[in-house]
Design a protein around this motif. Structure first.
Motif, PDB file in Angstrom:
ATOM      1  N   LEU A  43       0.839  -1.193   0.000  1.00 23.71           N
ATOM      2  CA  LEU A  43       0.000   0.000   0.000  1.00 23.71           C
ATOM      3  C   LEU A  43       0.875   1.244   0.000  1.00 23.71           C
ATOM      4  N   LYS A  44       1.948   1.173   0.775  1.00 28.89           N
ATOM      5  CA  LYS A  44       2.879   2.309   0.809  1.00 28.89           C
ATOM      6  C   LYS A  44       3.438   2.566  -0.568  1.00 28.89           C
ATOM      7  N   SER A  45       3.823   1.511  -1.265  1.00 30.10           N
ATOM      8  CA  SER A  45       4.459   1.795  -2.542  1.00 30.10           C
ATOM      9  C   SER A  45       3.419   2.284  -3.551  1.00 30.10           C
ATOM     10  N   VAL A  46       2.194   1.780  -3.463  1.00 34.52           N
ATOM     11  CA  VAL A  46       1.166   2.320  -4.356  1.00 34.52           C
ATOM     12  C   VAL A  46       0.954   3.808  -4.059  1.00 34.52           C
ATOM     13  N   ALA A  47       0.920   4.139  -2.764  1.00 28.13           N
ATOM     14  CA  ALA A  47       0.729   5.545  -2.395  1.00 28.13           C
ATOM     15  C   ALA A  47       1.845   6.402  -2.987  1.00 28.13           C
ATOM     16  N   THR A  48       3.076   5.919  -2.850  1.00 30.03           N
ATOM     17  CA  THR A  48       4.199   6.705  -3.363  1.00 30.03           C
ATOM     18  C   THR A  48       4.134   6.819  -4.881  1.00 30.03           C
TER      19      THR A  48
END
Ligand SMILES: Nc1ncnc2c1ncn2[C@@H]1O[C@H](COP(=O)(O)OP(=O)(O)OP(=O)(O)O)[C@@H](O)[C@H]1O
Ligand SMILES: Nc1ncnc2c1ncn2[C@@H]1O[C@H](COP(=O)(O)OP(=O)(O)OP(=O)(O)O)[C@@H](O)[C@H]1O
Ligand SMILES: [Mg+2]
Ligand SMILES: [Mg+2]
Lengths: 322, 502, 309, 322
Positions: A43-48
């Protein structure tokens, strides 16, 4: 009557999420990636990954609600990232580099606005012209190469694992959230926001009612440009190099996100929340497809289908509501 | 003479001239308005009325001439400047942003705010009060304007103008879609404003109305001021003579027509928003009038018949052909034609030429081996332009650059050119001058005599009474009464449409 | 760390290895894919073949690397689009205990196991030498560039340019700063327009497949094919045919199949706890009409892609 | 009155040429390329280079006059060229291959039209979705590679020096001319053409006047698709391979050509002659810049500026005429 509108408001609120929920649900149920897809790290990498498109979409939402379009957004992002890299490479303090990058974006947007209002041309053409101009400038400044600026704290803005770890998300993601809220407030609760809707809905009326349409339009495009500039800075932060060829064709992704989120290209309609959902629908789709290891062409086809499907859903909802 | 000259000058215009390309819309016009005066601005279609008031509001700039406001030079650069100087205006073509709500439209450009942030609560009550004052509390503040009927939109527009504490209020045909009752209400408002010292310029083609409310008048003809005077000291005939340069004898000319067999019969037709299904017959050689209030469902009925909007059910029988789920092209093939009440939004392709618009619904006369003869088509268009006295440079002129009334005539020309057997006319005389109106009534009469059936929707009772053979009254989406025109009076029509009881 | 873990898992587990090219539609990447697939088949592992959505888009390649990390793979074989921009995602992979082997183009730093690539500069040198030989050191030539920001072709262009200026002063470069763009059509138009301006050109060099093919089409159309000495880069069936027809006088070849093969097999060897070399040069070769039917060159000109079907 | 309109008609006729004449005049006066620029051979190659964009622009003109837009044009061209190559490679007779290519284009266009009218969505979104779908399909069918079809007479269609030399120009150029004339006649002298203008100017009015708007729109997009298909065949003919990555971003060039030629993105305005001039302005610009040896970034900037300038000129002319 009152209850009806409340219920409807709730449906209106939920409906755009439906597409997003659907996409997430599909991938979360795929045996191959199930366990991984909803992990915090992913999820973090999608957000970034979403930050760059999202920042562009914030400005684009404004432009589209105001009845315009900004095809130069992606070139503007590339130009701003090159300018930032150039400045930092030339030894300027990183903060100044960022400022220059953002301002460059704002300047391009401002020029868009001035040309559109002064030459009274359709935004499509002006921004199409500017698209070539900004891209050409970016390549020129970067001398047809990428610019390898020395690493600095700027490059941590988009680090998936942020430096002070209590931040949880990359600073860029926080910036995106803060600006999204600010823009939503601007659109909903300020006179300027109201005027943007009015201009998009019927520009002649807005003018006759005493809205300074020219000034408002220049501000709209300049703001959109500033967001592109910021997006360019984030692009630089992510790439660690200033790349004049980056983000080719990204303007269509940005526009698609806004439209998936309920923005109408005729103007007068759209919302920040919707656009952000549009951004995340596309980001999760890409992420999910890649994780599944599907070939790119399948991904391209699926995204095409989803764009149409998402907007149709939205349309059907609207029709029922009307 | 005494009352006419009294009072301080609020606005003065001297030798104002305005050209649009080759057209001279205003030619050395002098115009003056006193404080607290209600002045009518009259003239044929295309005489230059709208142009004149747009110059006052700042929407247009004059080529030449001076203006003073309260004795000071006044040259508004844009509508905002005009408004800030105290000039408020209702434009002829409705001026609303369709996506915005009623409240947002009313407050547009004059939002109450603190540091750029909107303060909504305060204005809301004022808007409610105003709408209530105009007897339209049913118009909700949060309804997007595109969901309102044309009449309701006009009310919104009026609310906006009267909430805007102006010194000069300009109304360009504010009542073209209003019923008599609403018009009366508006006049009360106007008189009240007058007592507060507001000067009012009132443009209308309903001359009795004008006579009722205005104290003075100015008549424009071909862009020139041809007369100014006190209303009380003139007669309608004199004004009409000033307007058109000759006398008009018969306002409702009639060609005898015979009622034949039924050509359109509507059975249990129920539009989506209508409360009850509607049934009626229209015969050959008959003009059937439809009366009613704003939102009473007349437009909706016509649109459902023509297949423009979906109907929940019912049957439409045109000359023996049963059409259940009508599609407009099918209706046209069955020789039906419709004139839309919304000429700008729907009735006309504004960016196209007169020739294109007039011939759009019937190309067959100009077709040869599948190709169109441009010359023949242009000639035909030119004939219609002459026949309806449309004031234009020629068939190539784009419709957008015509005056409001002439646009309406162009829309009508299209329908006449189509040569349908059944004509559905929705407010066909909206914004049309007296002379042309009487000409249109004559056309209708003649068409009826030629065996066509005409359905005539109007909110202007005198024309219904003067032209129709039968009149049906709509009330809240259903027909409450149908009678021969001779059996109706102005008062009974009014009573039936407001109460729903015959 | 990853090594021990992987070794512990032993032979029982089937590794999934992500192979990430720069793009997916050039013949070159097909050959890499074939090599990688061959290695995967021989060694009994799975591969995920996934490039950026848009050809040659740095930002999207970063996204792909991040996404395969999220998915969780045993290792990544990466052809980085940028020697700098991909450093951080590769570091992140290492942090997640996912080892990385770099192929085709270089990456700054040392966060990877091994680097398997062609010496692109050397390729440019080879091309320049061939051109010098063909024209006997005298003539007017073009060097058509591929695309702005592409590092590997820029290396080839640099190799060519430097060798020409140093060793063949008699070769006059009429054009050296025009970019063909990413597709065949854009290259075709550029070459056509250049030939219109300089019809007396005697030699042309193009640094990759699409620009070579586009230029070839322009030469054929202008009836100049065969007359103008033409050296290209990389292979495709049409280029092989042109070599045979004498329309092309030299093709600089890499060994993409080997690159893909070695990339995957080194990764597997590492995962199985074996030692692997840090740098491998897969070599550049010159194909001409004369040597094109030797088995060695033929295998490079028309790599066996049957494994992909 | 009559004379006035004649004069104005003449100005209207000349004005779009002005941009083209200007571009040609500039390059013809550059000492470097002067002698070469106006040579027959160069004109021939500009003509041949223009065919692909021109065919696309013929359909796009129709779409834009009808108030729509077709973003899938370029992908459609790529798909059709791949299909043609695939068919010929599979051993079908070349003529059948061409037919299949053109029909594929038509099919994609037809689907655009049906989706736009049935889902009642803005063309921008449907064709944006279709852009991804068609491109994905092309890559899928071509298996991410070029398709090397055996040479046949198809590849002579775009030969700069045509086989029977009395043809003077490539058969593809003749095709372009024939279709341009046919489309101009269609737009001006047929009922369908008038309907297209009416739909673009005000769809509600067209519906009211008995135009079968849905059917007309489907025909518009299908026709546009057929032209893309033909353009794809020409692309294949030119390249001799079916390349799924070809023509990326070309839709913007096509749209720009139409808009430079006086097409209005609001609909209801445009002409075939204008669009063709737009195509040639862009082609001569590219050709001239390359011949001058200017760097690509300068070229990009100049083209951007020219797009804006050409359209402003057109706008000013219109304003004066009004
Ligand atoms: N934008 C324009 N371009 C060209 N001509 C115009 C334009 N606006 C108005 N005109 C012309 O100016 C003249 C005066 O128009 P105006 O709208 O003032 O008439 P009007 O008195 O308001 O008529 P109506 O009663 O029909 O509303 C008309 O002949 C009209 O065609
Ligand atoms: N004030 C209003 N608020 C909301 N909807 C309205 C209002 N007035 C009309 N409508 C809508 O319009 C529908 C019917 O209006 P319609 O236009 O058919 O009436 P009409 O008799 O032609 O009156 P008008 O003179 O306004 O055209 C109503 O059923 C209603 O849905
Ligand atoms: Mg008027
Ligand atoms: Mg009505």
């Amino acid at each position: 009557m009152k209850r009806k509108t409340k219920l409807q408001a709730f449906i209106n609120l939920l409906a755009p999420f439906l597409g997003l929920i659907l996409v997430i649900a599909i991938f979360s149920s795929m045996p191959d990636v199930q366990s991984r897809f909803l992990r915090i790290a992913n999820l973090k990498s999608v957000a970034t990954q979403s930050v760059i498109v999202a920042l562009g979409a914030l400005g684009m939402t404004l432009v589209i609600i105001g009845g315009g379009i900004d095809l130069s957004a992606a070139s503007n992002i590339a130009l701003s990232s090159v300018i930032t890299a150039y400045a930092i490479n030339a030894g300027l303090p990183p903060l100044l580099g960022i400022l220059l990058g953002v301002l460059t974006g704002g300047l391009i947007g401002f020029m868009n606005g001035v040309l559109i209002t002064e030459l009274r041309l359709v935004p499509f053409i002006i921004t199409l012209g500017m698209m070539g101009i900004a891209r050409g400038l970016a390549k020129w400044i970067a001398n047809n190469q990428k610019i390898d600026a020395p690493l600095s704290w700027v490059n941590d803005l988009m680090a998936k694992s942020p430096r002070p770890s209590w931040l949880l998300l990359a600073p860029g993601v926080w910036l995106m959230i803060v600006f999204a809220v600010a823009m939503a407030v601007l659109l909903r609760y300020t006179v300027f926001g109201r005027h943007v809707f009015a201009i998009g809905s019927n520009e002649a009326t807005a003018r006759l009612c005493g809205v300074r349409t020219k000034r408002a339009k220049v501000i709209i495009y300049a703001l959109s440009g500033l967001f592109c500039g910021l997006s360019g800075v984030m692009e630089f932060s992510r790439l660690t190099v200033g790349d004049p060829t980056v983000a080719v064709g990204l303007e269509l992704d940005i526009i698609a996100a806004v439209v998936i989120g309920g923005g109408s290209l005729i103007g007068g309609e759209g919302s920040i929340l919707g656009s952000m959902i549009g951004v995340f629908i596309m980001a999760f789709l890409r992420n999910g497809c890649t994780m599944m290891g599907w070939p790119n062409y399948i991904q391209e086809i699926i995204i095409g289908v989803i764009i149409v499907a998402a907007v149709s859903l939205d349309q059907i909802r609207h029709r029922r509501a009307a | 003479m005494t009352s006419f000259n009294a009072g301080r000058l609020a606005l003065e215009m001297r030798r104002v001239t305005k050209h649009f390309g080759a057209t001279c819309a205003l030619d050395d016009v002098d115009f003056s308005l006193r404080k607290g005066e209600i002045q009518a601005l009259l003239g044929e279609n295309g005489a230059g009325k709208s142009t004149l008031v747009k110059i006052i509001s700042g929407a247009l700039k004059s080529d030449r001439g001076e203006m003073t406001l309260d004795g000071r030079p006044y040259h508004p650069s844009d509508p905002l400047a005009g408004r800030q100087s105290g000039v408020s205006m209702i434009y002829q073509e409705l001026n609303l942003a369709p996506h915005l709500t009623v409240e947002e439209n009313i407050m547009l450009g004059r939002e109450v705010h603190a540091g750029g942030f909107l303060k909504r609560r305060e204005v809301r009550k004022k808007i409610r009060d105003t709408l209530e004052f105009l007897h339209h509390p049913e118009i909700g503040c949060d309804v997007p304007v595109r969901q309102l009927s044309l009449g309701a939109r006009q009310i919104v527009e009026i609310s906006r103008a009267i909430m805007d504490k102006a010194r000069i209020l300009v109304m360009d045909e504010p009542t073209s879609s209003l019923t008599k009752e609403d018009t009366e209400r508006l006049f009360q408002v106007i008189r009240k404003l007058k007592t507060e010292g507001v000067s009012i310029i009132y443009i209308s083609h309903f001359l009795e109305e004008v006579q009722d409310v205005a104290e003075t008048y100015t008549v424009l003809r071909d862009g020139r001021n041809v007369g100014t005077g006190s209303m009380a000291e003139t007669t309608l005939e004199e004004i009409i003579q000033l307007m058109i340069g000759k006398k008009i004898t018969d306002l409702f000319p009639r060609v005898d027509h015979e009622r034949g067999e039924a050509i359109l019969s509507v059975k249990d037709l129920k539009g989506v928003q209508m409360s009850e299904p509607v049934s009626f017959d229209l015969h050959r050689g008959e003009i059937l009038g439809l009366a009613g209030l704003i939102g009473s469902g007349r437009t909706e009925t016509l649109r459902a018949i023509f297949g423009l909007d979906a109907a929940e059910g019912g049957l439409v029988d045109v000359g023996g052909v049963k059409v259940l789920k009508g599609r407009p092209w099918l209706m046209i093939e069955n020789s039906l034609g419709l004139l839309s009440e919304d000429r700008q939004g729907e009735g006309l392709a504004l960016s196209r030429s007169l020739a294109d618009n007039i011939t759009l619904s019937r190309f067959s006369p100009y077709k040869k081996f599948g190709f169109l003869s441009v010359k023949k088509r242009t000639q035909a268009a030119a004939q219609w332009i002459n026949a309806l006295k449309i004031k234009a440079q020629g068939p190539y002129q784009t419709v957008a650059s015509l005056s409001g009334g002439n646009q309406q005539k162009a829309a009508l020309a299209r329908l006449l050119h189509q040569d349908a057997d059944v004509l559905l006319l929705d407010e066909p005389t909206r914004g049309i001058d007296v002379m042309s109106k009487s000409q249109i009534y004559e056309w209708m009469s003649r068409l009826a005599a030629a065996g066509k059936g005409i359905l005539f929707v109007s909110s202007y009772f005198p024309e219904l009474l003067g032209v129709c053979d039968r009149i049906a009254v709509f009330f809240r989406g259903q027909i409450v009464d149908v009678r021969a025109a001779g059996d109706w009076r102005d008062e009974s029509l009014m009573a039936a449409s407001t109460t729903g009881k015959a | 760390g990853g090594k021990d873990q992987a070794a512990a898992a032993g032979e029982a587990k089937v590794f999934t290895i992500a192979v990430i090219p720069k793009g997916m539609t050039h013949e070159f990447w097909k050959a890499i894919h074939a090599g990688a697939a061959q290695a995967a088949k021989e060694l009994g592992v799975n591969i995920i073949w996934k490039g950026p959505q848009k050809e040659d888009d740095r930002a999207q390649q970063i996204t792909v690397v991040e996404d395969v990390i999220s998915r969780g793979v045993a290792g990544v074989v990466l052809a980085p689009l940028d020697d700098r921009a991909l450093v951080r995602p590769v570091q992140e992979a290492m942090r997640e205990k996912i080892p990385v082997v770099i192929i085709d183009s270089g990456l700054q730093g040392k966060d990877y196991l091994s680097f398997v690539a062609t010496d692109n500069y050397q390729g440019g040198v080879l091309a320049a030498k061939r051109m010098g030989d063909l024209l006997q050191g005298q003539g007017r030539i073009f060097m058509i560039r591929y695309q702005e920001g592409s590092a590997s072709t820029a290396e080839r262009e640099r190799g060519f340019l430097e060798t020409v200026t140093k060793e063949f002063p008699g070769l006059k470069l009429l054009v050296k700063d025009q970019y063909a763009g990413s597709t065949t059509e854009t290259a075709y138009q550029l070459a056509e327009n250049l030939l219109g301006r300089f019809p007396d050109v005697e030699g042309i060099f193009c640094p990759n497949e699409s620009s070579t093919f586009g230029t070839l089409r322009a030469l054929q159309e202008s009836q100049l094919a065969g007359k103008v000495k033409f050296v290209g880069f990389d292979s495709s069936p049409k280029l092989v045919q042109a070599l045979r027809d004498g329309h092309l006088h030299g093709l600089i070849l890499q060994n993409p199949v080997k690159m893909g093969y070695l990339g995957v097999s080194y990764m597997v060897q590492y995962l199985r706890g074996q030692k692997i070399p840090e740098r491998v040069d897969t070599g550049v070769y010159l194909a001409t009409k004369e040597n094109m039917d030797t088995p060695e060159i033929r295998a490079l000109l028309s790599p066996d892609l049957s494994i992909l079907d």
